[in-house]
Motif scaffolding. Sequence first.
Motif, PDB file in Angstrom:
ATOM      1  N   PHE A  32       0.834  -1.206   0.000  1.00  0.00           N
ATOM      2  CA  PHE A  32       0.000   0.000   0.000  1.00  0.00           C
ATOM      3  C   PHE A  32       0.866   1.252   0.000  1.00  0.00           C
ATOM      4  CE2 PHE A  32      -2.523   3.081   2.721  1.00  0.00           C
ATOM      5  CZ  PHE A  32      -3.315   3.535   1.668  1.00  0.00           C
ATOM      6  N   VAL A  33       0.458   2.240  -0.804  1.00  0.00           N
ATOM      7  CA  VAL A  33       1.102   3.553  -0.826  1.00  0.00           C
ATOM      8  C   VAL A  33       0.014   4.615  -0.737  1.00  0.00           C
ATOM      9  CG1 VAL A  33       2.517   5.180  -2.129  1.00  0.00           C
ATOM     10  CG2 VAL A  33       3.046   2.727  -2.216  1.00  0.00           C
ATOM     11  N   PRO A  34      -0.057   5.356   0.371  1.00  0.00           N
ATOM     12  CA  PRO A  34      -1.047   6.439   0.462  1.00  0.00           C
ATOM     13  C   PRO A  34      -0.487   7.712  -0.172  1.00  0.00           C
ATOM     14  CG  PRO A  34       0.072   6.179   2.561  1.00  0.00           C
ATOM     15  CD  PRO A  34       0.665   5.145   1.638  1.00  0.00           C
ATOM     16  N   THR A  35      -1.296   8.394  -0.972  1.00  0.00           N
ATOM     17  CA  THR A  35      -0.877   9.653  -1.600  1.00  0.00           C
ATOM     18  C   THR A  35      -2.033  10.648  -1.560  1.00  0.00           C
ATOM     19  OG1 THR A  35      -1.611   9.522  -3.925  1.00  0.00           O
ATOM     20  CG2 THR A  35       0.292   8.172  -3.301  1.00  0.00           C
ATOM     21  N   MET A  36      -1.693  11.907  -1.817  1.00  0.00           N
ATOM     22  CA  MET A  36      -2.718  12.928  -2.009  1.00  0.00           C
ATOM     23  C   MET A  36      -2.804  13.316  -3.483  1.00  0.00           C
ATOM     24  SD  MET A  36      -3.056  15.304   1.344  1.00  0.00           S
ATOM     25  CE  MET A  36      -1.698  16.407   1.030  1.00  0.00           C
ATOM     26  N   GLY A  37      -2.309  12.419  -4.355  1.00  0.00           N
ATOM     27  CA  GLY A  37      -2.401  12.680  -5.787  1.00  0.00           C
ATOM     28  C   GLY A  37      -1.354  13.657  -6.276  1.00  0.00           C
ATOM     29  N   ALA A  38      -1.595  14.234  -7.479  1.00  0.00           N
ATOM     30  CA  ALA A  38      -0.610  15.098  -8.136  1.00  0.00           C
ATOM     31  C   ALA A  38       0.742  14.378  -8.152  1.00  0.00           C
ATOM     32  CB  ALA A  38      -0.503  16.457  -7.446  1.00  0.00           C
ATOM     33  N   LEU A  39       0.727  13.153  -8.659  1.00  0.00           N
ATOM     34  CA  LEU A  39       1.855  12.238  -8.497  1.00  0.00           C
ATOM     35  C   LEU A  39       3.068  12.659  -9.315  1.00  0.00           C
ATOM     36  CD1 LEU A  39      -0.035   8.819  -8.565  1.00  0.00           C
ATOM     37  CD2 LEU A  39       0.476  10.310  -6.620  1.00  0.00           C
ATOM     38  N   HIS A  40       4.234  12.344  -8.765  1.00  0.00           N
ATOM     39  CA  HIS A  40       5.508  12.573  -9.440  1.00  0.00           C
ATOM     40  C   HIS A  40       6.374  11.325  -9.263  1.00  0.00           C
ATOM     41  CE1 HIS A  40       6.975  13.229  -5.378  1.00  0.00           C
ATOM     42  NE2 HIS A  40       6.164  14.259  -5.217  1.00  0.00           N
ATOM     43  N   ASP A  41       7.600  11.388  -9.738  1.00  0.00           N
ATOM     44  CA  ASP A  41       8.466  10.209  -9.717  1.00  0.00           C
ATOM     45  C   ASP A  41       8.732   9.699  -8.303  1.00  0.00           C
ATOM     46  OD1 ASP A  41       8.588  10.145 -12.445  1.00  0.00           O
ATOM     47  OD2 ASP A  41      10.593  11.042 -12.599  1.00  0.00           O
ATOM     48  N   GLY A  42       8.677  10.594  -7.312  1.00  0.00           N
ATOM     49  CA  GLY A  42       8.863  10.152  -5.936  1.00  0.00           C
ATOM     50  C   GLY A  42       7.766   9.198  -5.499  1.00  0.00           C
ATOM     51  N   HIS A  43       6.515   9.545  -5.810  1.00  0.00           N
ATOM     52  CA  HIS A  43       5.409   8.645  -5.493  1.00  0.00           C
ATOM     53  C   HIS A  43       5.551   7.311  -6.230  1.00  0.00           C
ATOM     54  CE1 HIS A  43       3.302  12.654  -4.914  1.00  0.00           C
ATOM     55  NE2 HIS A  43       3.077  12.070  -3.767  1.00  0.00           N
ATOM     56  N   LEU A  44       5.916   7.400  -7.503  1.00  0.00           N
ATOM     57  CA  LEU A  44       5.985   6.179  -8.310  1.00  0.00           C
ATOM     58  C   LEU A  44       7.090   5.256  -7.805  1.00  0.00           C
ATOM     59  CD1 LEU A  44       5.376   7.697 -11.846  1.00  0.00           C
ATOM     60  CD2 LEU A  44       3.718   6.867 -10.161  1.00  0.00           C
ATOM     61  N   ALA A  45       8.159   5.846  -7.275  1.00  0.00           N
ATOM     62  CA  ALA A  45       9.218   5.015  -6.681  1.00  0.00           C
ATOM     63  C   ALA A  45       8.690   4.257  -5.465  1.00  0.00           C
ATOM     64  CB  ALA A  45      10.411   5.891  -6.289  1.00  0.00           C
ATOM     65  N   LEU A  46       7.796   4.886  -4.695  1.00  0.00           N
ATOM     66  CA  LEU A  46       7.189   4.207  -3.553  1.00  0.00           C
ATOM     67  C   LEU A  46       6.325   3.032  -4.014  1.00  0.00           C
ATOM     68  CD1 LEU A  46       5.990   7.266  -1.396  1.00  0.00           C
ATOM     69  CD2 LEU A  46       8.188   6.084  -1.293  1.00  0.00           C
ATOM     70  N   VAL A  47       5.567   3.259  -5.097  1.00  0.00           N
ATOM     71  CA  VAL A  47       4.728   2.193  -5.644  1.00  0.00           C
ATOM     72  C   VAL A  47       5.589   1.030  -6.136  1.00  0.00           C
ATOM     73  CG1 VAL A  47       3.091   1.610  -7.492  1.00  0.00           C
ATOM     74  CG2 VAL A  47       2.847   3.765  -6.234  1.00  0.00           C
ATOM     75  N   GLN A  48       6.674   1.360  -6.808  1.00  0.00           N
ATOM     76  CA  GLN A  48       7.555   0.306  -7.316  1.00  0.00           C
ATOM     77  C   GLN A  48       8.201  -0.461  -6.169  1.00  0.00           C
ATOM     78  OE1 GLN A  48       9.912   2.886  -9.749  1.00  0.00           O
ATOM     79  NE2 GLN A  48       8.548   2.724 -11.520  1.00  0.00           N
TER      80      GLN A  48
END
Length: 287
Positions: A32-48
């Motif tokens: 699970f990765v919680p975000t507030m949207g407006a995603l960038h590469d930092g968020h995507l690294a968490l997902v990966q």
Amino acid sequence: MASHTALPVARTIADLRLTVSDWRRQGFTVGFVPTMGALHDGHLALVQEAGLRADRVVASVFVNPTQFAAHEDLDAYPRQETRDAELLAGAGCALMYAPSVEEMYPADATTTVSVGAPAEGLEGVARPEMFGGVALVVAKLLNQVRPDVAVFGEKDYQQLMVVRRLAIDLDIPTEIVGMPTVRDGHGLALSSRNAYLTGEEQTIARRLNGVLAEAAARTMTGRAVGDVEREAQEALLNAGFSHVDYVAVRKSENLRPFEGGIVDGPARVLAAAWLGRTRLIDNMAAG
């Protein structure tokens, strides 16, 4: 999952749990990765990273109103759900959870969550509403998703400490993983709020990482913590930041101050500073 594949979206707790329960029946582990949207590469690294640790990954996209004060940027906070879904699919996410405010916070809800020590000081002073809101929404999300592992970025280092304490104290069986901050080619920590910066402000913002690195190096020479903090704050103001909320050198494991004012173990240098209407936070390990 390829980026051109439509990402399933759950809008209710019931639909979310239906999907996750189906995965569980198939023997899959859940990240699970919680975000507030407006995603960038930092968020995507968490997902990966979550994808490396679990068979299926859920990412939430929810701009959480309870962690914003009345004067803060809740209404202006960037929202781009369609693009977020495409990015999440490309990063290997299996389900986007995008609940409404009403789904997350029914009108008759009254429960609050206060984590205590890790939430005190630093961001807890500068944004006193935030950690209560963060603790509440994270407790709800972890209970809704019930993941085996949840991944958070170290850019929000105090938030990571709050979430870890929350999971321990409430006996939430999710493993909380912190992932190093993702930066651009100039060392600026990636943040959705960077979109607010003008070109000139971006140039100034890129000094923040360097000032923190210099402060971290000074702590390792035995220099007094107070002197390191004061010099770093002056350096940020000299670089063009309009205001500095704090620069603080704290113990890495619990964010408590060092007794005697000298670093004698693993430390973090943390800062929050303003460029115009944009507030930037960052931190750096020392020792």
